[in-house]
Design a protein around this motif. Structure first.
Motif, PDB file in Angstrom:
ATOM      1  N   ASP A  19      -9.231   2.848  -3.619  1.00 48.80           N
ATOM      2  CA  ASP A  19      -7.941   2.211  -3.905  1.00 48.80           C
ATOM      3  C   ASP A  19      -7.525   1.369  -2.698  1.00 48.80           C
ATOM      4  OD1 ASP A  19      -5.223   1.753  -4.891  1.00 48.80           O
ATOM      5  OD2 ASP A  19      -5.528   3.504  -6.144  1.00 48.80           O
ATOM      6  N   MET A  20      -6.233   1.002  -2.660  1.00 40.13           N
ATOM      7  CA  MET A  20      -5.719   0.255  -1.517  1.00 40.13           C
ATOM      8  C   MET A  20      -5.785   1.151  -0.280  1.00 40.13           C
ATOM      9  SD  MET A  20      -2.151  -1.102  -3.031  1.00 40.13           S
ATOM     10  CE  MET A  20      -2.103  -2.009  -4.582  1.00 40.13           C
ATOM     11  N   ASP A  25      -1.512   6.393   3.828  1.00 38.36           N
ATOM     12  CA  ASP A  25      -0.173   7.006   3.825  1.00 38.36           C
ATOM     13  C   ASP A  25      -0.223   8.398   3.218  1.00 38.36           C
ATOM     14  OD1 ASP A  25       1.262   7.343   1.299  1.00 38.36           O
ATOM     15  OD2 ASP A  25       1.868   5.258   1.263  1.00 38.36           O
ATOM     16  N   GLY A  50       0.789  -1.232   0.000  1.00 40.75           N
ATOM     17  CA  GLY A  50       0.000   0.000   0.000  1.00 40.75           C
ATOM     18  C   GLY A  50       0.818   1.278   0.000  1.00 40.75           C
ATOM     19  N   LEU A  51       1.629   1.457  -1.046  1.00 38.49           N
ATOM     20  CA  LEU A  51       2.362   2.718  -1.191  1.00 38.49           C
ATOM     21  C   LEU A  51       1.439   3.741  -1.841  1.00 38.49           C
ATOM     22  CD1 LEU A  51       5.692   1.442  -2.794  1.00 38.49           C
ATOM     23  CD2 LEU A  51       5.570   2.659  -0.624  1.00 38.49           C
ATOM     24  N   GLY A  52       1.276   4.887  -1.213  1.00 45.79           N
ATOM     25  CA  GLY A  52       0.512   5.967  -1.823  1.00 45.79           C
ATOM     26  C   GLY A  52       1.489   7.031  -2.291  1.00 45.79           C
ATOM     27  N   THR A  83      -1.239  -3.286  -8.544  1.00 44.16           N
ATOM     28  CA  THR A  83      -2.160  -2.181  -8.290  1.00 44.16           C
ATOM     29  C   THR A  83      -3.571  -2.746  -8.307  1.00 44.16           C
ATOM     30  OG1 THR A  83      -2.548  -1.668 -10.602  1.00 44.16           O
ATOM     31  CG2 THR A  83      -0.656  -0.602  -9.577  1.00 44.16           C
ATOM     32  N   THR A 130      -2.102   8.251  -9.865  1.00 44.76           N
ATOM     33  CA  THR A 130      -3.069   8.555  -8.800  1.00 44.76           C
ATOM     34  C   THR A 130      -3.541   7.269  -8.140  1.00 44.76           C
ATOM     35  OG1 THR A 130      -4.819   8.465 -10.438  1.00 44.76           O
ATOM     36  CG2 THR A 130      -3.951  10.630  -9.925  1.00 44.76           C
ATOM     37  N   TYR A 131      -2.685   6.252  -8.131  1.00 42.46           N
ATOM     38  CA  TYR A 131      -3.116   4.960  -7.595  1.00 42.46           C
ATOM     39  C   TYR A 131      -2.056   4.355  -6.677  1.00 42.46           C
ATOM     40  CZ  TYR A 131      -0.295   3.781 -11.661  1.00 42.46           C
ATOM     41  OH  TYR A 131       0.715   3.735 -12.584  1.00 42.46           O
ATOM     42  N   GLY A 132      -2.524   3.484  -5.785  1.00 44.66           N
ATOM     43  CA  GLY A 132      -1.641   2.841  -4.824  1.00 44.66           C
ATOM     44  C   GLY A 132      -0.910   1.648  -5.414  1.00 44.66           C
ATOM     45  N   ARG A 133       0.193   1.288  -4.798  1.00 45.61           N
ATOM     46  CA  ARG A 133       1.005   0.171  -5.280  1.00 45.61           C
ATOM     47  C   ARG A 133       1.457  -0.711  -4.112  1.00 45.61           C
ATOM     48  NH1 ARG A 133       2.491   4.884  -8.068  1.00 45.61           N
ATOM     49  NH2 ARG A 133       2.940   4.689 -10.288  1.00 45.61           N
ATOM     50  N   THR A 134       1.483  -2.017  -4.365  1.00 43.35           N
ATOM     51  CA  THR A 134       2.108  -2.955  -3.440  1.00 43.35           C
ATOM     52  C   THR A 134       3.288  -3.555  -4.182  1.00 43.35           C
ATOM     53  OG1 THR A 134       0.151  -3.453  -2.147  1.00 43.35           O
ATOM     54  CG2 THR A 134       1.784  -5.198  -2.302  1.00 43.35           C
ATOM     55  N   ALA A 184      -2.463   2.772   0.856  1.00 42.77           N
ATOM     56  CA  ALA A 184      -1.975   3.871   0.024  1.00 42.77           C
ATOM     57  C   ALA A 184      -2.706   5.169   0.358  1.00 42.77           C
ATOM     58  CB  ALA A 184      -2.150   3.519  -1.450  1.00 42.77           C
TER      59      ALA A 184
END
Lengths: 160, 204
Positions: free
Chosen positions: B146-147, B153, A25-27, A152, A134-138, B150
């Motif tokens: 979204d997640m 954070d 969950g990296l934003g 994503t 504009t989206y989160g990443r794992t 994310a």
């Protein structure tokens, strides 16, 4: 055996293959992998803010500059060769936009620039990155191959 | 560096504050949806950043988040977190529409959700302001789908700084009607200094 080391927010971890390094969950934060393929050693940092200088202290692992320094010293202790180190990174998105306050502060972009700058200072080549949006990443880093897997929710998966 | 002091008595007082605020938010939700809303006893967590998943569960799950900044005497961040299914049910009820809504893409759904966030956080903040006498305003609502990790954070570092330990105040709101159940989680993350102001009302 599934040997995955999870890295929390404002933290970093180092390890040796066959381990994998993962952060969820990296934003606007950035996941930075620094690795030495030859020695099969790598580290992953989950960085929240650009620089320790402009903020009021606290944990050093929150900031790009101080966190990467700590991680580099741990990589060195583990036996990684400084001249073999390479880097990959992902994150730095803008998750929310407030109507009428278009581009007031894009902390994600400032994080990206800060990490790029720190890597340059340390003389570590940035091999690939998947940043912005504009989206989160794992992300999941395979220490044995140097591949960074990015998941994503709506933008599919990729490997860099 | 700001060090958070959350002793047992402060913890109880905090729970009471959240109870008052989210009770008001729950009754707004109830009148918007024309249904009975259940609310859990508030939970308070003080978690280090790298242990956030201990408080929030899996950080890679898809969630619908309404995020508003609370500004004024006791600033913080307020979020209303829904799973996709609950958000869809709520949108249908708000829009009085029987057919399934694509909450990922539908713009009407997005504005209905933002309005929901707006009303709920306003009620929360109004209750807090009335009881504490502290002036508070809220920002326009932002919506994220979204997640959850994310979005948390990004919300935490909005403003360019973040404490080492995050104080999370949370209540769960839920409803169950004939065939549908839905729930949401209300989060308030006070910023540095906000806690002392709010607790000052209790003289602690």
């Amino acid at each position: 055996m599934n040997n995955t080391i999870i890295v929390g927010m404002a933290d970093y971890k180092v390890g040796k293959s066959p381990a994998k390094l993962m952060t969820v969950g990296l934003g606007s934060c950035i996941g930075v992998c620094i690795y030495d393929l030859q020695s099969q050693i790598a580290g992953l940092a989950h960085i929240m803010l650009p620089s320790s200088g402009e903020n009021s202290g606290g944990k050093e692992t929150k900031y790009a500059d101080t966190c990467l320094k700590l991680m580099l010293s741990d990589l060195d202790k583990l036996g990684a060769k400084a001249n073999k180190l390479k880097a990959k990174m992902a994150g730095g998105a803008q998750m929310f936009s407030f109507a009428g306050k278009a581009s007031l502060l894009k902390i994600g972009e400032r994080n990206i620039l800060a990490v790029e700058q720190e890597l340059k200072k340390a003389g570590i080549p940035l091999m690939a990155s998947d940043v912005g949006g504009t989206y989160g990443r794992t992300i999941n880093f395979d220490i044995s191959t140097g591949e960074l897997f990015i998941k994503t929710i709506n933008q599919g998966e990729k490997v860099i | 560096m700001f060090k958070m002091d959350v002793s047992a008595i402060r913890l109880e007082a905090l729970k009471e504050i959240v109870n008052i605020g989210s009770g008001n938010a729950a009754s707004s939700l109830s009148s918007m949806l024309q249904t009975r809303i259940e609310m859990t006893v508030p939970k308070v967590w003080l978690v280090p950043l790298n242990k956030l998943s201990d408080a929030l569960g899996r950080l890679d799950e898809l969630k619908v988040v309404l995020f508003l900044k609370v500004e004024g005497g006791a600033p913080g961040k307020a979020m209303f977190v829904l799973d996709e299914n609950s958000a869809e049910i709520i949108v249908r009820k708000l829009l009085r529409q029987p057919d399934k809504v694509d909450i990922l893409k539908d713009e009407m759904a997005h504005s209905a959700l933002k309005e929901l966030g707006n009303v709920m956080v306003s009620s929360f903040v109004t209750a807090l302001a009335t009881f504490s006498g502290i002036t508070l305003q809220i920002s326009v609502p932002a919506l994220g789908i979204d997640m959850i990790g994310a979005m948390i954070d990004a919300a935490l570092i909005e403003g360019g700084r973040v404490d080492d330990d995050v104080l999370i105040l949370n209540t769960k709101l839920s409803a169950s009607e004939a065939s549908e159940e839905y729930e949401g989680m209300f989060l308030f993350i006070p910023e540095e200094g906000a806690l002392d102001k709010l607790l000052g009302v209790f003289g602690i």
